[in-house]
Design an enzyme around this catalytic site. Sequence first.
Site, mmCIF file in Angstrom:
data_model
loop_
_atom_site.group_PDB
_atom_site.id
_atom_site.type_symbol
_atom_site.label_atom_id
_atom_site.label_comp_id
_atom_site.label_asym_id
_atom_site.label_seq_id
_atom_site.Cartn_x
_atom_site.Cartn_y
_atom_site.Cartn_z
ATOM 1 N N ASN A 33 0.855 -1.187 -0.038
ATOM 2 C CA ASN A 33 0.098 -0.317 -0.135
ATOM 3 C C ASN A 33 1.090 1.093 -0.388
ATOM 4 O O ASN A 33 2.343 1.242 0.503
ATOM 5 C CB ASN A 33 -0.672 -0.076 1.309
ATOM 6 C CG ASN A 33 -1.803 -1.271 1.085
ATOM 7 O OD1 ASN A 33 -2.766 -1.143 -0.003
ATOM 8 N ND2 ASN A 33 -2.371 -1.733 2.573
ATOM 9 N N HIS A 39 -6.679 -7.993 -0.570
ATOM 10 C CA HIS A 39 -8.079 -9.602 0.673
ATOM 11 C C HIS A 39 -9.385 -8.753 1.630
ATOM 12 O O HIS A 39 -10.075 -8.955 2.005
ATOM 13 C CB HIS A 39 -7.437 -10.284 1.326
ATOM 14 C CG HIS A 39 -7.026 -8.969 2.892
ATOM 15 N ND1 HIS A 39 -5.555 -9.748 3.690
ATOM 16 C CD2 HIS A 39 -7.079 -8.472 3.371
ATOM 17 C CE1 HIS A 39 -5.073 -9.275 4.234
ATOM 18 N NE2 HIS A 39 -5.746 -7.675 4.412
#
Length: 465
Positions: free
Chosen positions: A156, A179
């Site tokens: 990220n 996820h």
Amino acid sequence: MQEATMVKHLKIAYIGGGSRGWAWGLMSDLALEPALSGHVALYDIDFEAAQANEIIGNRIQDHPDAVGRWRYEAVQTLPEALKGSDFVIISILPGTFEEMRSDVHAPEAYGIYQSVGDTVGPGGAIRALRSIPMYVEIAEAIRDHAPNAWVINYTNPMSVLTRTLYEVFPGIKAFGCCHEVFGTQELLAEMLEDMTGVTGVRRQEIEVNVLGINHFTWLDRASYRGTDLFPLYQAFAEKYAEEGFSTHGQKDHWMNNSFASANRIHFDLFRRFGLIAAAGDRHLAEFMPNTWYLRSPEHVKQWKFGLTTVDWRINNLQKLRERSRRLVAGEETFSLKSSGEEGIAMLLSLTGASAPMITNVNLPNRGQVASLPLNAVVETNAVFGANSVQPVMAGSLPEDINNLVTRHVYNQETILKAALTKDRDLAFRAFLNDPLLSTLTPSQAEELFTTMLNNTKAYLPGWEL
């Protein structure tokens, strides 16, 4: 279900191969899959951590439940890791926890709180600025040493960094995996049990249409065995709007676990906008104005989710380092269990070892989300087949939600341009435009931006600060 065929002699380059989290999950998943075998090159700027994982990974081969045959090797250079690779996995920590401490906690002096601080908000913006140069280097190395490899990004801010890979190397075969949608599918499965008594529903049985951007993803269709789940979800959201609903998969109650929530933000967003938000409450909160869910730590508690502190992450890292030491020394046996990620299933489909699969991924927008800008990285379902990832045409977001999402898309595009051109003023304009800073004056935002930028300047070569 088609039985997988054997694929041998694969090479995986793992960038961030000294990881004590994702790497161990990958090792476990590979060991449990009999259809794949080969060589994993572990590259990390912390070479000793990669060497430790080499020992741990190779020792897994002796585990009685290990059926996948893999050889792990720590390597000292990125080209060495990439050369001859069929797949590249990127899972890195951009910077140290000291930079992350600034990302997450420096804004608190101005009354700005973040539950994660790695995607949007002031923390996400600064993390992106220091991460993009790293991803430029990675993209150039993949272009030069493994141009045909499939690249899986787990780092990220997912959207910006996957976008960077394509900006630097347009021919790259990269996608970002997250996820968060899985958690929403699990919530819907538990909704079926709670509201109808239907038990044993696997999240993969919940069919969803996914559209949006990473961590701000939405479902406009969800069904189970042909039954539309939206009317049931509406009743579910009304039932638990105030009380909240904690999923079975959470190890602890939200009050004792800074990663858990009671899904109150899920329910609030559905009641306001009519679509199901498909990320955890901690992430969703950061995409909205700070007065909505992140006004203060006390306000966060009312919404029944947690603020993940950097001190918690530092303490957790110490525990993981100690576990790594025990695993290397043979004082602890590595336990094999599925990570719950779909990376191995993707590898099976991409190699042609198993039938095609459909799952959510982050890819440049080629029209799969018609209402969002082209080329920006968006999250939708995609069909994985032999050497192929084809995004599913997901449609358009409703205008009210699209306006919320588009603001973040353009901020992310601006941050990317600012990082590539080392343009401080442009970076600040994107920083100022984030909804989490909506209660600050421009001069307050400028002060905070200057502080945070100086705290990460070691990772901004060539910038005039």
